[in-house]
Design a protein around this motif. Structure first.
Motif, PDB file in Angstrom:
ATOM      1  N   GLN A 135       0.851  -1.187   0.000  1.00 35.74           N
ATOM      2  CA  GLN A 135       0.000   0.000   0.000  1.00 35.74           C
ATOM      3  C   GLN A 135       0.890   1.242   0.000  1.00 35.74           C
ATOM      4  N   ASN A 136       0.493   2.258  -0.723  1.00 39.97           N
ATOM      5  CA  ASN A 136       1.215   3.532  -0.846  1.00 39.97           C
ATOM      6  C   ASN A 136       2.521   3.406  -1.628  1.00 39.97           C
ATOM      7  N   HIS A 137       2.738   2.294  -2.370  1.00 41.64           N
ATOM      8  CA  HIS A 137       3.949   2.120  -3.158  1.00 41.64           C
ATOM      9  C   HIS A 137       3.591   1.607  -4.545  1.00 41.64           C
ATOM     10  N   SER A 138       4.442   1.896  -5.514  1.00 34.75           N
ATOM     11  CA  SER A 138       4.184   1.463  -6.886  1.00 34.75           C
ATOM     12  C   SER A 138       4.647   0.016  -7.089  1.00 34.75           C
ATOM     13  N   VAL A 139       4.318  -0.535  -8.252  1.00 35.75           N
ATOM     14  CA  VAL A 139       4.705  -1.906  -8.579  1.00 35.75           C
ATOM     15  C   VAL A 139       6.233  -2.016  -8.645  1.00 35.75           C
ATOM     16  N   GLU A 140       6.898  -0.944  -9.060  1.00 33.13           N
ATOM     17  CA  GLU A 140       8.365  -0.958  -9.135  1.00 33.13           C
ATOM     18  C   GLU A 140       9.003  -1.123  -7.755  1.00 33.13           C
ATOM     19  N   GLU A 141       8.285  -0.765  -6.697  1.00 29.10           N
ATOM     20  CA  GLU A 141       8.809  -0.870  -5.341  1.00 29.10           C
ATOM     21  C   GLU A 141       8.382  -2.157  -4.634  1.00 29.10           C
TER      22      GLU A 141
END
Length: 160
Positions: A135-141
């Motif tokens: 949650q609160n992060h992109s797929v790259e992260e």
């Protein structure tokens, strides 16, 4: 015998001082002093983390930063290592997500989805991993986590 040991220790000390001096000269060449003035714009570097985190006050080299109202309750003092200089550009619009803080300025990252599976083979065993988007992060992260631990802690991710 004792004299030889004392001489050996002296040689080791001299070599250590030479090595320290060499390392210091390399570090000093790469290090540049960071100073900010009132009104400067900065990027605040915050590392993504999946555990419970607490924003804490820092000592020594610190700056008080004016943050958006969404960050009410977060300590406004940050160590200089967390700040990056930013040259303001009117065409640059930064979108930030709101993070809900619990009592004591804590927040809990929750996994949103599993986007990949992988089996890592070691010499004597295979380890099942899953790539989790938080949650609160992109797929790259997304991060790789142990499948069994993730299944035990977040069974709803494996229902579909």
């Amino acid at each position: 015998m004792v004299q030889a040991a004392v001489e050996g220790v002296q040689i080791i000390r001299e070599r250590m001082l030479a090595a320290q001096s060499r390392q210091k000269s390399y570090a000093d060449n790469r290090r540049r002093p960071l100073e900010f003035e009132v009104g400067d714009h900065v990027f605040l570097k915050v590392s993504p983390c999946k555990e419970v985190r607490r924003f804490e006050r820092v000592r020594a080299v610190a700056y008080r930063v004016a943050l958006p109202l969404d960050f009410e309750g977060v300590n406004l003092v940050f160590h200089v290592s967390m700040l990056r200089k930013y040259v303001q550009d009117p065409s640059h619009v930064i979108q930030h997500d709101t993070i809900l803080l619990k009592d004591g300025l804590k927040y809990q990252e929750q996994p949103v989805a599993i986007v990949d599976y992988q089996v890592k083979s070691l010499r004597s065993k295979d380890i099942a991993l899953v790539k989790v988007v938080w949650q609160n992060h992109s797929v790259e992260e997304a991060t790789w986590e142990l499948k069994e631990e993730t299944r035990a802690e977040y069974p709803y991710l494996f229902q579909s």
